[in-house]
Design a protein around this motif. Structure first.
Motif, PDB file in Angstrom:
ATOM      1  N   LEU A   1     104.919  81.123  54.799  1.00 31.22           N
ATOM      2  CA  LEU A   1     105.532  79.797  54.887  1.00 31.22           C
ATOM      3  C   LEU A   1     105.041  79.017  56.104  1.00 31.22           C
ATOM      4  O   LEU A   1     105.699  78.070  56.532  1.00 31.22           O
ATOM      5  N   THR A   2     103.920  79.437  56.654  1.00 30.85           N
ATOM      6  CA  THR A   2     103.430  78.827  57.885  1.00 30.85           C
ATOM      7  C   THR A   2     101.933  78.575  57.775  1.00 30.85           C
ATOM      8  O   THR A   2     101.201  79.351  57.155  1.00 30.85           O
ATOM      9  N   VAL A   3     101.492  77.477  58.367  1.00 32.71           N
ATOM     10  CA  VAL A   3     100.064  77.209  58.551  1.00 32.71           C
ATOM     11  C   VAL A   3      99.891  76.817  60.006  1.00 32.71           C
ATOM     12  O   VAL A   3     100.750  76.167  60.590  1.00 32.71           O
ATOM     13  N   TRP A   4      98.770  77.258  60.625  1.00 32.15           N
ATOM     14  CA  TRP A   4      98.591  76.956  62.039  1.00 32.15           C
ATOM     15  C   TRP A   4      97.131  76.698  62.354  1.00 32.15           C
ATOM     16  O   TRP A   4      96.246  76.936  61.533  1.00 32.15           O
ATOM     17  N   GLY A   5      96.897  76.221  63.570  1.00 32.35           N
ATOM     18  CA  GLY A   5      95.534  75.948  64.020  1.00 32.35           C
ATOM     19  C   GLY A   5      95.537  74.847  65.064  1.00 32.35           C
ATOM     20  O   GLY A   5      96.570  74.516  65.658  1.00 32.35           O
ATOM     21  N   ASN A   6      94.350  74.269  65.271  1.00 27.06           N
ATOM     22  CA  ASN A   6      94.174  73.205  66.245  1.00 27.06           C
ATOM     23  C   ASN A   6      92.827  72.552  65.991  1.00 27.06           C
ATOM     24  O   ASN A   6      91.942  73.147  65.374  1.00 27.06           O
ATOM     25  N   ALA A   7      92.649  71.332  66.485  1.00 29.49           N
ATOM     26  CA  ALA A   7      91.383  70.632  66.319  1.00 29.49           C
ATOM     27  C   ALA A   7      90.241  71.349  67.033  1.00 29.49           C
ATOM     28  O   ALA A   7      89.081  71.260  66.613  1.00 29.49           O
ATOM     29  N   ARG A   8      90.569  72.066  68.105  1.00 26.59           N
ATOM     30  CA  ARG A   8      89.535  72.784  68.844  1.00 26.59           C
ATOM     31  C   ARG A   8      89.190  74.097  68.145  1.00 26.59           C
ATOM     32  O   ARG A   8      90.066  74.897  67.832  1.00 26.59           O
ATOM     33  N   ASN A   9      87.904  74.314  67.950  1.00 29.54           N
ATOM     34  CA  ASN A   9      87.456  75.478  67.215  1.00 29.54           C
ATOM     35  C   ASN A   9      87.798  76.783  67.926  1.00 29.54           C
ATOM     36  O   ASN A   9      88.120  77.787  67.292  1.00 29.54           O
ATOM     37  N   GLN A  10      87.750  76.764  69.254  1.00 31.29           N
ATOM     38  CA  GLN A  10      88.057  77.972  70.007  1.00 31.29           C
ATOM     39  C   GLN A  10      89.493  78.422  69.769  1.00 31.29           C
ATOM     40  O   GLN A  10      89.767  79.618  69.619  1.00 31.29           O
ATOM     41  N   VAL A  11      90.414  77.472  69.722  1.00 36.29           N
ATOM     42  CA  VAL A  11      91.813  77.809  69.473  1.00 36.29           C
ATOM     43  C   VAL A  11      91.993  78.314  68.042  1.00 36.29           C
ATOM     44  O   VAL A  11      92.679  79.315  67.806  1.00 36.29           O
ATOM     45  N   ALA A  12      91.378  77.623  67.085  1.00 34.39           N
ATOM     46  CA  ALA A  12      91.498  78.038  65.686  1.00 34.39           C
ATOM     47  C   ALA A  12      90.947  79.445  65.469  1.00 34.39           C
ATOM     48  O   ALA A  12      91.538  80.250  64.741  1.00 34.39           O
ATOM     49  N   LYS A  13      89.831  79.757  66.111  1.00 33.31           N
ATOM     50  CA  LYS A  13      89.258  81.103  65.992  1.00 33.31           C
ATOM     51  C   LYS A  13      90.200  82.161  66.548  1.00 33.31           C
ATOM     52  O   LYS A  13      90.359  83.244  65.975  1.00 33.31           O
TER      53      LYS A  13
END
Length: 317
Positions: free
Chosen positions: A174-186
Motif C-alpha cells: 500500500l506504499t510507493v516511495w522514492g525521490n527525484a534524486r537517483n541516489q536516493v531512489a537507488k
C-alpha cells in the motif's frame, strides 16, 4: 548495393518490431499486477483545502474519497520520521531552523496560513490542527489508504526508518516511495525492493530517451510508478508577461516531449501507473485523463472529485 539493402531491411525490421512492442508490450514483458490503482491523489493531503501535510488535511482528503495520500518525510534530531515538505521550517512555521536540528517535541506548529505552491496567488488558512505529524500517526489513522512517500533528504537512517515503519504496519502493498534524486531512489530500492518505486528524474530522462529512440519496448523497468509534472502549468503559475520567449519555447518543448499518450499507454499496459502533478483546474484534469494518465495529483481533492463525478471517470475497483 547489398550493404544498403541489408541496412534498410535491418532498420525496417527494428522500426516495425519496436512499433509492435510499443503497442503490445505484453508480447515481451509480463504485466505487473499492483495491489492498488489510484486515479485521485491528494498532494500533501490537499494543500489547497487544509494546511499541507497535517492530519486534518489527510482526514479531509480520505473523507472526500481520495485514492492516495501524497506526503513528504524528514528525520528529526531524535530520529523521528516526520511528515513535512521543507527541510527548513521558515516557510511553514516562521522559525528559521532545520528539522534535522530539532527534536520532535521541539518542532513549532504550522503558521495559520500557508501558500499553495501550485496555485497562483493562493493561500490556505488552517483550522485547529497545526501540528507536524509523525509518519506512524498517518499509518495508524489510515491503515487501508495507499500512501505516496517522497524521501526528501539523502539520509540512510531516514530511508531505513521509513522502510521499517512500512514493514511494521504491513504496508508494502500500500506504499510507493522514492525521490527525484537517483541516489536516493537507488538507496530506497536497495533497502526494500518490495516497496514499489517511483522513477527518479534521471530515470525519467532516460525513459523519454528510450521512448524516442524506439528502445523502450525492449528494456525492462524496475520502477512501478511514473510521477511527472505537466510542464504547461508553469504558464498559469507565472505572469505570462514575465516569461521570456525562450522560456515559453522551453515550456512548450518540454510539455510536448513529456505529455505523450503513446508513452503513457505503453507504460500502463506494462502495469506501470502514471501520475501527473500538480493539477488544480478542470482543463488540466481533462487533459491528463485524455492523455491516458492513471491518476491526477491535486491540491484540491474536492474539486478533482467533483470533476471525476461529473465526467463519469470511474474510481478504481
Amino acid at each position: 548495393m547489398c550493404a544498403a539493402v541489408y541496412v534498410l531491411s535491418t532498420v525496417t525490421g527494428y522500426v516495425l518490431t519496436s512499433a509492435l512492442l510499443l503497442k503490445c508490450p505484453n508480447l515481451l514483458h509480463r504485466k505487473r499486477r499492483g495491489t492498488f490503482l489510484c486515479r485521485h491523489i491528494s498532494h500533501r493531503g490537499g494543500a489547497g483545502e487544509n494546511l499541507e501535510n497535517t492530519m486534518a488535511a489527510f482526514k479531509h482528503a480520505v473523507d472526500v474519497g481520495t485514492d492516495m495520500l501524497e506526503l513528504d518525510c524528514h528525520l528529526t534530531k531524535d530520529e523521528q520520521v516526520v511528515v513535512s515538505h521543507d527541510a527548513n521550517l521558515r516557510r511553514a512555521t516562521g522559525i528559521n531552523a532545520f528539522i534535522s536540528d530539532m527534536a520532535y517535541n521541539e518542532l513549532p506548529p504550522y503558521l495559520c496560513k500557508l501558500d499553495v505552491t501550485f496555485q497562483k496567488e493562493c493561500y490556505c488558512a488552517g483550522g485547529d490542527d497545526k501540528r507536524i505529524p509523525l509518519l506512524q500517526d498517518v499509518f495508524d489513522a489510515f491503515p487501508n489508504t495507499p500512501i505516496n512517500i517522497d524521501i526528501k533528504t539523502n539520509n540512510d537512517t531516514l530511508i531505513k526508518k521509513v522502510s521499517a515503519l512500512v514493514t511494521k504496519y504491513d504496508r508494502e502493498n500500500l506504499t510507493v516511495w522514492g525521490n527525484a534524486r537517483n541516489q536516493v531512489a537507488k538507496k530506497c530500492y536497495k533497502e526494500n525492493p518490495r516497496i514499489p518505486l517511483l522513477f527518479s528524474l534521471p530515470r525519467v530522462l532516460q525513459l523519454v530517451g528510450l521512448f524516442y529512440t524506439g528502445l523502450l519496448p525492449f528494456v525492462p523497468l524496475k520502477e512501478q510508478f511514473l510521477e511527472i509534472p505537466m510542464p504547461s502549468i508553469l504558464t498559469k503559475l507565472k505572469d505570462p508577461n514575465g516569461l521570456t520567449r525562450s522560456q515559453r519555447v522551453l515550456i512548450w518543448l518540454t510539455d510536448t516531449l513529456l505529455m505523450r499518450k503513446a508513452l503513457f499507454n505503453h507504460l500502463t499496459a506494462r502495469g506501470i501507473q502514471v501520475y501527473i502533478w500538480v493539477l488544480n483546474d478542470e482543463e488540466d484534469f481533462q487533459r491528463a485523463f485524455d492523455l491516458g494518465a492513471t491518476g491526477v495529483m491535486t491540491d484540491f481533492p474536492t474539486r478533482l472529485r467533483d470533476f471525476m463525478d461529473k465526467n463519469g471517470i470511474s474510481k478504481p475497483e
